[in-house]
Design a protein around this motif. Structure first.
Motif, mmCIF file in Angstrom:
data_model
loop_
_atom_site.group_PDB
_atom_site.id
_atom_site.type_symbol
_atom_site.label_atom_id
_atom_site.label_comp_id
_atom_site.label_asym_id
_atom_site.label_seq_id
_atom_site.Cartn_x
_atom_site.Cartn_y
_atom_site.Cartn_z
ATOM 1 N N TRP A 84 44.196 15.253 40.617
ATOM 2 C CA TRP A 84 44.612 15.781 39.040
ATOM 3 C C TRP A 84 43.902 17.288 38.714
ATOM 4 O O TRP A 84 42.838 17.230 38.942
ATOM 5 C CB TRP A 84 44.324 14.697 38.095
ATOM 6 C CG TRP A 84 45.075 15.100 36.685
ATOM 7 C CD1 TRP A 84 44.870 15.476 35.424
ATOM 8 C CD2 TRP A 84 46.584 14.860 36.522
ATOM 9 N NE1 TRP A 84 45.796 15.756 34.654
ATOM 10 C CE2 TRP A 84 46.808 15.380 35.245
ATOM 11 C CE3 TRP A 84 47.830 14.386 37.488
ATOM 12 C CZ2 TRP A 84 48.271 15.357 34.864
ATOM 13 C CZ3 TRP A 84 49.062 14.440 36.933
ATOM 14 C CH2 TRP A 84 49.174 14.841 35.568
ATOM 15 N N ASN A 85 44.616 17.841 37.976
ATOM 16 C CA ASN A 85 44.104 19.078 37.203
ATOM 17 C C ASN A 85 45.117 19.460 36.259
ATOM 18 O O ASN A 85 46.202 19.796 36.387
ATOM 19 C CB ASN A 85 44.101 20.265 38.057
ATOM 20 C CG ASN A 85 43.264 21.415 37.448
ATOM 21 O OD1 ASN A 85 43.728 21.962 36.467
ATOM 22 N ND2 ASN A 85 42.279 21.854 38.174
ATOM 23 N N PHE A 86 44.774 19.391 34.996
ATOM 24 C CA PHE A 86 45.652 19.596 33.777
ATOM 25 C C PHE A 86 46.165 20.945 33.708
ATOM 26 O O PHE A 86 47.122 21.258 33.047
ATOM 27 C CB PHE A 86 44.656 19.119 32.336
ATOM 28 C CG PHE A 86 44.625 17.497 32.271
ATOM 29 C CD1 PHE A 86 45.683 17.003 31.743
ATOM 30 C CD2 PHE A 86 43.160 17.250 32.637
ATOM 31 C CE1 PHE A 86 45.450 15.428 31.715
ATOM 32 C CE2 PHE A 86 43.225 15.917 32.215
ATOM 33 C CZ PHE A 86 43.926 14.847 31.789
ATOM 34 N N SER A 87 45.148 21.863 34.081
ATOM 35 C CA SER A 87 45.834 23.163 33.988
ATOM 36 C C SER A 87 46.530 23.856 35.051
ATOM 37 O O SER A 87 47.252 24.783 35.016
ATOM 38 C CB SER A 87 44.602 24.302 34.001
ATOM 39 O OG SER A 87 43.694 23.679 32.987
ATOM 40 N N ASP A 88 46.427 23.052 36.171
ATOM 41 C CA ASP A 88 47.300 23.492 37.184
ATOM 42 C C ASP A 88 47.922 22.421 38.426
ATOM 43 O O ASP A 88 47.140 21.988 38.919
ATOM 44 C CB ASP A 88 46.211 24.407 38.231
ATOM 45 C CG ASP A 88 47.372 25.105 39.406
ATOM 46 O OD1 ASP A 88 48.483 24.863 39.408
ATOM 47 O OD2 ASP A 88 46.746 25.968 40.186
ATOM 48 N N LEU A 89 48.992 21.974 37.813
ATOM 49 C CA LEU A 89 49.418 20.776 38.490
ATOM 50 C C LEU A 89 49.782 21.084 39.783
ATOM 51 O O LEU A 89 49.948 20.030 40.788
ATOM 52 C CB LEU A 89 50.894 20.268 37.891
ATOM 53 C CG LEU A 89 50.829 19.861 36.491
ATOM 54 C CD1 LEU A 89 52.139 19.493 35.654
ATOM 55 C CD2 LEU A 89 49.649 18.813 36.289
ATOM 56 N N LYS A 90 50.062 22.107 40.506
ATOM 57 C CA LYS A 90 50.070 22.343 41.893
ATOM 58 C C LYS A 90 49.004 21.970 42.744
ATOM 59 O O LYS A 90 49.178 21.924 43.908
ATOM 60 C CB LYS A 90 50.348 23.949 42.173
ATOM 61 C CG LYS A 90 51.607 24.311 41.503
ATOM 62 C CD LYS A 90 51.982 25.653 41.690
ATOM 63 C CE LYS A 90 53.405 26.256 41.163
ATOM 64 N NZ LYS A 90 53.524 27.660 41.385
ATOM 65 N N ARG A 91 47.853 21.829 42.220
ATOM 66 C CA ARG A 91 46.603 21.355 42.697
ATOM 67 C C ARG A 91 46.646 19.981 43.226
ATOM 68 O O ARG A 91 45.723 19.423 44.021
ATOM 69 C CB ARG A 91 45.272 21.730 42.107
ATOM 70 C CG ARG A 91 45.238 23.523 41.854
ATOM 71 C CD ARG A 91 43.719 23.730 41.306
ATOM 72 N NE ARG A 91 42.483 23.142 42.043
ATOM 73 C CZ ARG A 91 42.164 23.812 43.348
ATOM 74 N NH1 ARG A 91 42.944 24.987 43.746
ATOM 75 N NH2 ARG A 91 41.092 23.484 43.617
ATOM 76 N N ILE A 92 47.440 19.236 42.597
ATOM 77 C CA ILE A 92 47.405 17.598 42.719
ATOM 78 C C ILE A 92 47.804 17.203 44.014
ATOM 79 O O ILE A 92 48.841 17.994 44.747
ATOM 80 C CB ILE A 92 48.444 16.950 41.685
ATOM 81 C CG1 ILE A 92 48.055 17.220 40.476
ATOM 82 C CG2 ILE A 92 48.578 15.516 41.816
ATOM 83 C CD1 ILE A 92 48.976 16.749 39.152
ATOM 84 N N VAL B 193 36.878 24.599 38.108
ATOM 85 C CA VAL B 193 36.526 23.792 37.121
ATOM 86 C C VAL B 193 37.777 22.804 36.464
ATOM 87 O O VAL B 193 38.813 23.519 36.398
ATOM 88 C CB VAL B 193 36.092 24.810 36.049
ATOM 89 C CG1 VAL B 193 35.521 23.793 34.935
ATOM 90 C CG2 VAL B 193 34.792 25.464 36.517
ATOM 91 N N GLY B 194 37.627 21.675 36.294
ATOM 92 C CA GLY B 194 38.686 20.884 35.942
ATOM 93 C C GLY B 194 39.408 19.770 37.080
ATOM 94 O O GLY B 194 40.073 19.337 36.542
ATOM 95 N N ASP B 195 39.192 20.333 38.174
ATOM 96 C CA ASP B 195 39.693 19.417 39.210
ATOM 97 C C ASP B 195 39.048 18.050 39.240
ATOM 98 O O ASP B 195 37.727 17.679 38.891
ATOM 99 C CB ASP B 195 39.463 19.999 40.596
ATOM 100 C CG ASP B 195 40.220 21.180 40.844
ATOM 101 O OD1 ASP B 195 41.463 21.335 40.479
ATOM 102 O OD2 ASP B 195 39.801 21.875 41.795
ATOM 103 N N PHE B 196 39.981 16.904 39.222
ATOM 104 C CA PHE B 196 39.694 15.667 39.662
ATOM 105 C C PHE B 196 39.865 15.207 40.920
ATOM 106 O O PHE B 196 40.732 15.392 41.292
ATOM 107 C CB PHE B 196 40.528 14.581 38.565
ATOM 108 C CG PHE B 196 40.249 14.796 36.958
ATOM 109 C CD1 PHE B 196 39.190 14.189 36.317
ATOM 110 C CD2 PHE B 196 40.761 15.811 36.406
ATOM 111 C CE1 PHE B 196 39.293 14.238 35.072
ATOM 112 C CE2 PHE B 196 40.525 16.054 34.910
ATOM 113 C CZ PHE B 196 39.770 15.149 34.259
ATOM 114 N N ILE B 197 38.422 14.906 41.366
ATOM 115 C CA ILE B 197 38.761 14.633 42.812
ATOM 116 C C ILE B 197 38.278 13.198 43.255
ATOM 117 O O ILE B 197 37.825 12.440 42.381
ATOM 118 C CB ILE B 197 37.735 15.574 43.752
ATOM 119 C CG1 ILE B 197 36.397 15.184 43.179
ATOM 120 C CG2 ILE B 197 37.801 17.054 43.372
ATOM 121 C CD1 ILE B 197 34.864 15.586 44.227
#
Length: 267
Positions: A254-262, A76-80
């Motif tokens: 992008w993911n505001f809560s977890d920048l490692k997912r970018i 939840v919150g991932d931008f894809i």
């Protein structure tokens, strides 16, 4: 909100004003005279709107993940980013395919228009393509009577809305070369029969307390979430027709809560 339709309206309005100014208004006021604000602003915005409209309609479109149905692949919150031309070039707004490029394959993550409400976009994994016999029984997946390879991969804990902790078992699943992880919650029933909707080609499916078997009709796809016990998908509302396809999800940008997912690829 139908964003593609809004973009198309803005494109037509700004482009129409720019064309009117070039053919008529500019001649009336003279080549050196500056036009009124209601002409100059649309003329300035038209190139930008044109570029954005073309990019979103034919190349890449961004989406935000609103629910946990694809955990652990997507949070939840991932931008894809979604590739709009992988499965063919389509006319914007009406979503009619005008050129074939590639057929959707099992294991790919696809964005599509929800069959019961096409104004909503859903994202799930392709489990069945036209002609496949899909069986989901005792929380095991079978395709054409062959069990899909799964291996235990520990446990997984996440937080649902309301600060409820959910404990699930994680498995590594291999589906036509796509290795990904899924979640199974052993405390939940195999399928909630009360949640099964009437849907087109419902006669292709049989249900009981331990699962279901469905024959995927021509021109349709069977979509299931990776969070198997917390996903509203084809097991409950049926098949996704080819005309509802939006594109293939390929990257988290992008993911505001977890920048490692970018920058993570979606498989």
């Amino acid at each position: 909100m139908n964003f593609p339709l809004i973009m198309l309206i803005l494109l037509v309005v700004t482009g129409g004003i720019a064309l009117l100014d070039r053919l008529v208004l500019q001649r009336q006021r003279g080549p050196e005279a500056e036009g009124p604000w209601w002409v100059e602003y649309p003329k300035s915005f038209f190139p930008v709107i044109l570029v954005v409209f073309c990019l979103r309609s034919f190349l890449v479109e961004p989406f935000k993940i609103p629910s946990g149905s694809m955990i652990p692949t997507l949070l939840v919150g991932d931008f894809i980013l979604v590739n709009k031309y992988t499965y063919g070039i389509r006319l914007p707004v009406v979503n009619v395919k005008i050129m074939d490029i590639k057929e959707p394959q099992r294991g790919e993550v696809m964005v599509f228009r929800y069959p019961e409400n096409p104004s909503m976009d859903y994202i799930k994994r392709i489990i069945g393509v036209p002609g496949d016999l899909i069986t989901y029984r005792d929380k095991r997946l079978f395709i054409n009577n062959v069990p899909v390879k799964t291996e235990p991969d520990g446990e997984y804990t996440y937080v649902e809305s309301g600060l409820n902790y959910v404990y699930s078992r994680r498995f590594r699943e291999s589906l036509d070369g796509h290795d990904h992880k899924i979640l199974i919650n052993p405390e939940l029933p195999d399928i909630l029969l009360a949640g099964v909707h009437p849907f087109p080609h419902r006669e292709n499916c049989t249900y009981d307390d331990s699962g279901l078997t469905c024959k995927v009709p021509a021109g349709n796809y069977f979509m299931v979430g990776d969070n198997r016990d917390s996903s509203s998908d084809s097991r409950y509302w049926g098949f996704v027709p080819e005309r509802n396809i939006v594109g293939k999800a390929f990257m988290i940008w992008w993911n505001f809560s977890d920048l490692k997912r970018i920058g993570l690829s979606i498989d």
